[in-house]
Design an enzyme around this catalytic site. Structure first.
Site, PDB file in Angstrom:
ATOM      1  N   PRO A   1      11.052 -19.345  11.727  1.00 60.76           N
ATOM      2  CG  PRO A   1       9.942 -18.132  13.399  1.00 60.76           C
ATOM      3  CD  PRO A   1      10.333 -18.085  11.939  1.00 60.76           C
ATOM      4  CD  GLU A   2       6.876 -19.863  10.116  1.00 63.82           C
ATOM      5  OE1 GLU A   2       6.115 -18.933   9.836  1.00 63.82           O
ATOM      6  OE2 GLU A   2       8.111 -19.711  10.169  1.00 63.82           O
ATOM      7  CG  LEU A   3      10.478 -26.633  10.190  1.00 66.17           C
ATOM      8  CD1 LEU A   3      11.684 -27.275   9.522  1.00 66.17           C
ATOM      9  CD2 LEU A   3       9.257 -27.535  10.071  1.00 66.17           C
TER      10      LEU A   3
ATOM     11  CG  MET B   1       5.932 -22.842  16.872  1.00 64.59           C
ATOM     12  SD  MET B   1       4.965 -21.381  16.403  1.00 64.59           S
ATOM     13  CE  MET B   1       5.852 -20.871  14.915  1.00 64.59           C
TER      14      MET B   1
END
Length: 266
Positions: free
Chosen positions: A139-141, A143
């Site tokens: 899910p990093e993208l 953020m």
């Protein structure tokens, strides 16, 4: 080995079982856990008596990824320290490099979920078993942050660029069925039999002569890594730059707030 507080090590002859042991935190990968895992793996790789290590998680899932308490501190009111962000990313890269050492065979036994940094850890293992309920999520993208620890390069290597773009941009889960179909996981296993199956495969791998295995793994890695050797930037430095971007800072704080809201509703 030093006293371990976030992981547990069990040795059975040439096979080791490393368990992420923070079930109350969904095995979140704190700085201490990263340091303990790295230290133990590097010691095991140097021990000629140990041939294979199974990596598993205790409780509901393999790992929820970054420790949210530490993450909140990093993205708090004072803003991000790029130097600290880069230093921690390099610590994570050292961990995944230890998992990828040709001196030891590593097997990820994944149940529940492997999220964010935990997905990079799974991607660094030589073999992967997924329980029926397992999923890998990046899910990093959401953020504004690129996955570090060499995770993007390894996902591209083993899943291809199109699937990696899909997983990163949409943050959709890679399920056990798809992981097996795409060759990322070797088998899908009933959750109750996951560790037993992983141990049996580890015992088989441990019978292979050490020198030949090391040469073979090193050669496989060299061939696979040729495509990622040129034109790829330093992901620790890139993460530090992205984390300091005002848009990413706002997105990260909003993402953390959404997690808090979801937690209160459940």
């Amino acid at each position: 080995m030093a006293d371990l507080t976030t992981i547990r090590l069990e040795l059975d002859g040439p096979v080791g079982l490393l368990t992420l042991a923070r079930p109350e935190k969904l095995n979140a990968m704190s700085r201490r856990m990263v340091a303990e895992l790295t230290s133990v793996l590097e010691e095991l790789a140097a021990d000629t008596a140990v041939r294979c290590v199974v990596l598993a998680g205790e409780g509901r899932m393999f790992s929820a990824g970054a420790d949210l308490d530490e993450f909140r501190d990093d993205f708090g009111a004072a803003g991000v320290d790029p130097a600290a962000t880069e230093r921690e990313a390099r610590d994570g890269a050292r961990l995944t490099a230890a998992l990828e050492s040709p001196d030891i065979v590593t097997i990820a036994a994944v149940h529940g979920a492997a999220i964010g940094g935990a997905a990079a850890v799974v991607a660094a293992c030589d073999l992967r078993l997924f329980a029926d309920d397992a999923r890998l999520v990046v899910p990093e993208l959401a953020m504004g942050l690129p996955l570090a620890w060499g995770g993007i390069e390894r996902l591209v290597r083993d899943l291809g660029p199109a699937v990696t773009r899909d997983l990163l941009l949409t943050a959709r889960p890679l399920t056990a069925d798809e992981a097996v179909a795409r060759g990322f996981a070797m088998e899908r296993v009933a959750p109750g039999g996951l560790l037993d199956r992983a141990r049996r495969i580890a015992a088989l791998c441990a019978t292979r002569p050490r020198r030949g295995t090391t040469i073979a793994l090193g050669r496989i890695r060299a061939v696979a890594d040729r495509s990622r050797a040129e034109g790829v930037d330093d992901d620790a430095a890139s993460l530090a730059v992205a984390a300091g971007d005002p848009e990413a800072l706002a997105a990260a704080r909003a993402y953390l707030a959404s997690l808090d809201s979801t937690s209160r509703r459940t």
